[in-house]
Design an enzyme around this catalytic site. Sequence first.
Site, PDB file in Angstrom:
ATOM      1  N   LYS A 119      -5.332  -1.453  15.243  1.00  0.00           N
ATOM      2  CA  LYS A 119      -4.809  -0.324  16.162  1.00  0.00           C
ATOM      3  C   LYS A 119      -5.784  -0.789  17.470  1.00  0.00           C
ATOM      4  CE  LYS A 119      -1.857   2.459  13.518  1.00  0.00           C
ATOM      5  NZ  LYS A 119      -1.615   2.127  12.164  1.00  0.00           N
TER       6      LYS A 119
ATOM      7  N   ALA B 238     -14.293   0.548   5.796  1.00  0.00           N
ATOM      8  CA  ALA B 238     -14.703   0.033   4.576  1.00  0.00           C
ATOM      9  C   ALA B 238     -13.779  -1.222   4.073  1.00  0.00           C
ATOM     10  CB  ALA B 238     -14.352   1.036   3.766  1.00  0.00           C
ATOM     11  N   ASP B 239     -12.286  -1.087   4.661  1.00  0.00           N
ATOM     12  CA  ASP B 239     -11.739  -2.351   4.851  1.00  0.00           C
ATOM     13  C   ASP B 239     -12.352  -3.526   4.876  1.00  0.00           C
ATOM     14  OD1 ASP B 239      -9.261  -0.215   4.031  1.00  0.00           O
ATOM     15  OD2 ASP B 239      -8.674  -1.058   6.009  1.00  0.00           O
TER      16      ASP B 239
ATOM     17  N   ASP C  26     -19.696   3.874  12.063  1.00  0.00           N
ATOM     18  CA  ASP C  26     -17.744   4.359  11.693  1.00  0.00           C
ATOM     19  C   ASP C  26     -17.466   2.988  11.214  1.00  0.00           C
ATOM     20  OD1 ASP C  26     -15.952   5.471  11.405  1.00  0.00           O
ATOM     21  OD2 ASP C  26     -15.948   6.222  12.452  1.00  0.00           O
TER      22      ASP C  26
ATOM     23  N   GLU D  13       0.663  -1.352   0.424  1.00  0.00           N
ATOM     24  CA  GLU D  13      -0.385  -0.124  -0.305  1.00  0.00           C
ATOM     25  C   GLU D  13       0.416   0.859  -0.032  1.00  0.00           C
ATOM     26  OE1 GLU D  13      -1.637   2.200   3.483  1.00  0.00           O
ATOM     27  OE2 GLU D  13      -0.919   0.383   5.265  1.00  0.00           O
TER      28      GLU D  13
END
Length: 302
Positions: free
Chosen positions: A159, A141-142, A138, A25
């Site tokens: 995290k 989108a991963d 919330d 990425e």
Amino acid sequence: MSITMRIAHEVSDALAAGRPVLACESTIVTHGLPRPRNLQVAREAEELVRSLGAVPATIGVLDGEAVVGLSGAELDRLAGDAGVAKLSARDLPVAAATGVSGGTTVAATAHLAHRAGIRVFATGGLGGVHRGASTTFDESADLPALARLPIVVVSAGVKSVLDVPATLERLETLGIPVAGYRTDAFPGFYVADSGHPVTQRVESPEQAATAWRAARELGLDAALLVANPVPVEHQLSPAEHDAALADALAALGAAGITGQDATPFLLQRVRDATGDRSLEVNVAVYRNNMTLGARIAAALAG
């Protein structure tokens, strides 16, 4: 204007020959690390992947064009421009239409890697369910992206400022298999153990490759998430981590911050509390995942 995706010749040649390729990425370059350290880390990671016999394919967007396998000059450009966008998969069509440049998130990188025919993708940390998501909805989108993209994703968990147990529940609901790499604990990015277990594990790159092949043979469409903990000697001290997170959560409540602003606030408070130590953990996580990703790519190509 046509919507394009360009695959570097080195990457397309490797794929055509069946040689190992690892997708990387670019948001760690554009948004994850300070300049000029970001470019140094990105270049070192690509050299590490090459030393392990795989071709690195760092993915980003330049002037609206999705690029799978950024050149050195293109990587320099993204790393040096503080104004580039952070692009998820949903952002790619409008970025193409408007000529935007940016780093690609896990969702966007995984999508483009799969479109290019790359089977393994290494990142730092996966996005997940945010704290308070039961009211804000919330969620990164991963997660839904990986539910529909049949690739291997190597990640150091999520995290710890996120809602880790809720993230694990969503991974289960979405049918995304999670295998701890030589561990029964789900990693917490900054720490090797988030305090939450994983129910399955793999012991080698070859086992991860076999699991991915089995999923394809069984007609399963989701990614295989290989949860690779940061080495204990490189993790943030668990006591320091827990204290920094507790202080950050208290500050969040006192400030009344909610919704999409909450997670960036928490991450910044943790960084402020831990200084360069959390930055060095971030780098160690990335290198560790690149190493394992390259080895899984080699096992799949073998």
